[in-house]
Structure formats: C-alpha cells, structure tokens
Design an enzyme around this catalytic site. Structure first.
Site, PDB file in Angstrom:
ATOM      1  N   ASP A  10       6.518 -11.631  10.832  1.00  0.00           N
ATOM      2  CA  ASP A  10       5.707 -10.462  11.207  1.00  0.00           C
ATOM      3  C   ASP A  10       4.231 -10.806  11.010  1.00  0.00           C
ATOM      4  O   ASP A  10       3.559 -11.212  11.956  1.00  0.00           O
ATOM      5  CB  ASP A  10       6.138  -9.236  10.388  1.00  0.00           C
ATOM      6  CG  ASP A  10       5.361  -7.982  10.766  1.00  0.00           C
ATOM      7  OD1 ASP A  10       4.598  -8.024  11.747  1.00  0.00           O
ATOM      8  OD2 ASP A  10       5.507  -6.943  10.082  1.00  0.00           O
ATOM      9  N   GLU A  34      12.596 -10.025   6.898  1.00  0.00           N
ATOM     10  CA  GLU A  34      11.298 -10.073   7.579  1.00  0.00           C
ATOM     11  C   GLU A  34      10.193 -10.491   6.625  1.00  0.00           C
ATOM     12  O   GLU A  34      10.074  -9.945   5.532  1.00  0.00           O
ATOM     13  CB  GLU A  34      11.018  -8.677   8.154  1.00  0.00           C
ATOM     14  CG  GLU A  34       9.671  -8.525   8.814  1.00  0.00           C
ATOM     15  CD  GLU A  34       9.520  -7.169   9.511  1.00  0.00           C
ATOM     16  OE1 GLU A  34      10.521  -6.443   9.629  1.00  0.00           O
ATOM     17  OE2 GLU A  34       8.408  -6.848   9.922  1.00  0.00           O
ATOM     18  N   LYS A  61      12.110  -1.503   2.814  1.00  0.00           N
ATOM     19  CA  LYS A  61      10.883  -2.131   2.328  1.00  0.00           C
ATOM     20  C   LYS A  61      11.076  -2.552   0.875  1.00  0.00           C
ATOM     21  O   LYS A  61      11.407  -1.713   0.019  1.00  0.00           O
ATOM     22  CB  LYS A  61       9.719  -1.137   2.409  1.00  0.00           C
ATOM     23  CG  LYS A  61       9.304  -0.786   3.831  1.00  0.00           C
ATOM     24  CD  LYS A  61       8.495  -1.897   4.458  1.00  0.00           C
ATOM     25  CE  LYS A  61       7.873  -1.445   5.770  1.00  0.00           C
ATOM     26  NZ  LYS A  61       7.136  -2.552   6.428  1.00  0.00           N
ATOM     27  N   ASP A  87      11.639  -1.213  16.314  1.00  0.00           N
ATOM     28  CA  ASP A  87      11.187  -0.658  15.036  1.00  0.00           C
ATOM     29  C   ASP A  87       9.932   0.166  15.314  1.00  0.00           C
ATOM     30  O   ASP A  87       8.824  -0.247  15.015  1.00  0.00           O
ATOM     31  CB  ASP A  87      10.913  -1.803  14.051  1.00  0.00           C
ATOM     32  CG  ASP A  87      10.330  -1.311  12.737  1.00  0.00           C
ATOM     33  OD1 ASP A  87      10.667  -0.186  12.327  1.00  0.00           O
ATOM     34  OD2 ASP A  87       9.534  -2.056  12.127  1.00  0.00           O
ATOM     35  N   ARG A 100       0.811  -1.224   0.000  1.00  0.00           N
ATOM     36  CA  ARG A 100       0.000   0.000   0.000  1.00  0.00           C
ATOM     37  C   ARG A 100       0.840   1.267   0.000  1.00  0.00           C
ATOM     38  O   ARG A 100       2.038   1.224   0.252  1.00  0.00           O
ATOM     39  CB  ARG A 100      -0.903   0.009   1.250  1.00  0.00           C
ATOM     40  CG  ARG A 100      -0.052  -0.018   2.518  1.00  0.00           C
ATOM     41  CD  ARG A 100      -0.850  -0.351   3.763  1.00  0.00           C
ATOM     42  NE  ARG A 100       0.040  -0.307   4.928  1.00  0.00           N
ATOM     43  CZ  ARG A 100      -0.237   0.275   6.078  1.00  0.00           C
ATOM     44  NH1 ARG A 100      -1.398   0.858   6.262  1.00  0.00           N
ATOM     45  NH2 ARG A 100       0.621   0.271   7.066  1.00  0.00           N
ATOM     46  N   CYS A 156       5.510  -1.490  15.022  1.00  0.00           N
ATOM     47  CA  CYS A 156       4.226  -0.797  15.095  1.00  0.00           C
ATOM     48  C   CYS A 156       3.659  -0.721  13.684  1.00  0.00           C
ATOM     49  O   CYS A 156       4.341  -1.019  12.712  1.00  0.00           O
ATOM     50  CB  CYS A 156       4.374   0.597  15.681  1.00  0.00           C
ATOM     51  SG  CYS A 156       5.484   1.698  14.763  1.00  0.00           S
ATOM     52  N   ASP A 179       9.255   3.576  14.431  1.00  0.00           N
ATOM     53  CA  ASP A 179       9.495   4.868  13.779  1.00  0.00           C
ATOM     54  C   ASP A 179       8.211   5.538  13.317  1.00  0.00           C
ATOM     55  O   ASP A 179       8.268   6.626  12.736  1.00  0.00           O
ATOM     56  CB  ASP A 179      10.482   4.713  12.617  1.00  0.00           C
ATOM     57  CG  ASP A 179       9.921   3.835  11.489  1.00  0.00           C
ATOM     58  OD1 ASP A 179       8.912   3.134  11.724  1.00  0.00           O
ATOM     59  OD2 ASP A 179      10.486   3.849  10.391  1.00  0.00           O
TER      60      ASP A 179
HETATM   61 MG    MG Z   1       6.860  -6.001   8.648  1.00  0.00          MG
END
Ligand code: MG
Length: 369
Positions: A243, A218, A162, A321, A24, A295, A323
């Site tokens: 995750d 991850e 990412k 993590d 997204r 988060c 941020d």
């Molecule tokens: Mg993740």
C-alpha cells in the site's frame, strides 16, 4: 467545453466511530472539494483529504498547489483535449499527489459530461454494483470483536483488520477475531507499516500455527523498506499487498519485478489521480498481479471516482476497499455513487453523476464561509 475557473470548498462529515490505525486517530471526514467550472456552465467535482503522514499533503498545500501551480496551466483548455490537460497537471510540479488527484477527478468528471456517459462507461464499461470490505479500527480486543460482529450484522463479509501497534497484542487481536468470526467472513490484515520484516514473518507463523487463515496481509513494513517487503513476501504463504510502498507506476513495476509484493493497493491520492491509476492497473494486468482499489479516510466524491475505475478495470482490480464514505454519519453528495454498507452502486448520470452537494463551505478570499 472550456475550463474557465477553479474554486474550492470544504466538506466535513462526522464519523460514526473514530477511525484508528497504527498511525493516527480521526473523528471527521474532511475533504477539500475542487470545483472546475467551464464557460458553458458545467462543474466538474473533485476532492482530496489531508493525509500528511501518508502522502504529505495537507488542505493548505492542496489548495496552494492547485491555485498557484495547476490552475494557471489548465484554465482556458478544452476538456476534449484531456490527455494534454493531464500532462499539464502532472508537469506543473513534482509530488503533491493529492492536489493533482483532486483536479484530475474533476477533469474526468467533466470529460464524462462532455461524452454524456457515466465515467465507468467512458473508461471502458463495467458493472454498476461493487461490494466493499469494511475497516475494523485497532482497539482493545473486546471493542474489535464488537465492531466485527456489528459489521457482519450490517452485511459485510470481508473485514479489514487494522493492527500494527504492538506485535504480541496484535497477534492476540487477530486470533480472537478469527476465533469469533473467521469461519463466517474473510479477514484482511492491514499493519500500516507497524512491524519489521522479521516480526511479520514471526507473527504470520504464530497465526498459521493457531489455524488462522487470512486472505492477505497489507503493508506490514515501513513504506521505504522494499527489501523488507521482499523478505516477507518470500518467507510467508499469505499474499502480501503493498500500500504505502506503491505510489507511482514505476514503483509498481519495481515491486512486481523484484517479487516484493503479491498484490498492489491502488489509491487515487497516492497515484495522483485516475490516469496513473489506470496505468498501474494495466501494468499489473500484464504481470497477472491482482489489485485492490482503496481510499483514504475521505468522502464520496473522490471515492466515487475510485469506484468508477474499479468497475471499468474489474478484471484486474478484484478487491474493493472503499468504505470511507460509509463510515460517515451521512453523505452530503446527492446523485453520484451510492455507498450503502457493503454495496456500492454507480449511477448512470454523466461523469461521476453528482447532482448537488449539501453543506459545502466555499473558500472566498482565503476564508471558509
Ligand atoms: Mg493500507
């Protein structure tokens, strides 16, 4: 300290730069704020963002679940009976984890106020300063390099990259970033379910051959592909972190016992709040499995609760993590936890330590005012 009412408000903060993952693109941090009021005039603050593609929760579903299912169960209860309150929250319905998380955060805030202790001390005590990584959104290579350089100038020494859009481009992205900054900082890759198990093994082999060193990778595969996670974990030397595959304590037990992940990423919106996050940290510590605290793209109320938990459970939650709040153009929450670049500082106010919140838009008779 008796719970007398639960009210809602909206809190929106524009992002400094749009947040882009394989799933997204988002321009604002937008939370539903939950205000749990007590008969003695205290307010406990909780919050949750909408994350329909991760938890399935939207602002509408969060408000409905709290107003119609959770609130009737807990209004009138005393905060000192926190365990019973938590049981009622979790017994009110299945799923709807973000709604439960928002209420739990407010309840723990009130519990800290009742004890007259900051939450991290009420949970066992810990350091008041934490250091977070920063997210580099998936984009063109030049933009990702620019964002990485800027993050380093701002004092971050761990970057969470990412990727997960197109595997060949992803490999080039990571190689370029490692070449430019890999000697200065640690790199974490977050694929956000974007690859298959075999693609992941292929990509990590390619990166390894190019000399790229990663701290961890991850959630490379889809959330429900536990066999794929296990395949990756068994075939690569880079530590694999779960995750989106790790929501509940039971899922974490299965991931650990079947060797499907090396590290667990705990997020309050997945665990349905602090109580199950505490369980997961304790389970992981039994197995000596490290945890990250993460988060959603969310503001500083929910993330403050995560920071307090990370402080109290620092022996097992050793990767931070958080941020989200620092990605916003400003922080409307006064007091509480200070998010300043890589440095997170917990205040010594009771509970979450929040003094006031600017720009809250209350929900009155179904309308944001
Ligand atoms: Mg993740």
């Amino acid at each position: 300290m008796k719970i007398s009412q639960i009210r809602f408000a909206k809190l929106a903060v524009p992002l400094i730069t749009p947040f882009k993952t394989a799933m997204r693109t988002v321009n604002n941090i937008e939370d539903v704020v939950v205000l749990v009021e007590t008969a003695c005039g205290q307010i406990g603050y909780g919050a949750a963002p909408a994350t329909p593609v991760i938890t399935g929760d939207t602002h509408g579903s969060i408000i409905y679940a709290i107003e119609h299912l959770i609130k009737p169960q807990i209004v009138g209860m005393e905060i000192e009976n926190i365990n019973q309150i938590l049981q009622r929250i979790h017994g009110s319905m299945i799923n709807n984890n973000s709604a439960k998380a928002a209420v739990e955060i407010a309840i723990y805030d009130l519990w800290g106020k009742w004890l007259d202790k900051p939450l991290y001390q009420a949970l066992g005590g810990g350091a008041t300063q934490l250091k977070t990584d920063v997210t580099i959104s998936v984009d063109g290579i030049d933009k990702m390099l620019q964002d990485s350089q800027r993050a380093i100038q701002q004092g971050f020494d761990i970057l969470k990259i990412k990727i997960g859009k197109d595997i060949h481009m992803d490999i080039e992205r990571v190689k370029a970033i490692y070449q430019a900054v890999g000697k200065q900082v640690q790199l974490r890759l977050d694929v956000n379910q974007g690859w298959t198990a075999k693609q992941t093994v292929f990509a990590l082999e390619q990166l390894d051959q190019s000399g790229v060193q990663l701290e961890l990778i991850e959630q490379p595969v889809p959330a429900n592909d536990i066999a794929g996670m296990r395949y990756v974990t068994q075939h690569v030397s880079t530590p694999v972190m779960a995750d989106e595959s790790a929501f509940s304590p039971k899922q974490v037990i299965e991931l650990i016992q079947t060797g499907a992940a090396d590290i667990i990423n705990i997020k309050l919106m997945k665990t349905a709040g602090l109580s199950h996050a505490i369980k997961i940290a304790d389970i992981a510590s039994v197995y000596n499995v490290e945890c990250m605290i993460g988060c959603m793209l969310e503001g500083s109320i929910g993330v403050a609760a995560a920071a307090h938990l990370a402080s109290a459970k620092a022996s097992i939650i050793n990767k931070i993590d958080l941020d989200g709040p620092a990605l916003g153009q400003f922080d409307p929450v006064q007091g509480g936890v200070d998010f300043n670049g890589a440095t997170i500082t917990l205040s010594d106010g009771p509970g979450l330590g929040i003094d006031s919140i600017e720009q809250l838009q209350p929900l009155v008779n179904g309308v944001w005012v």
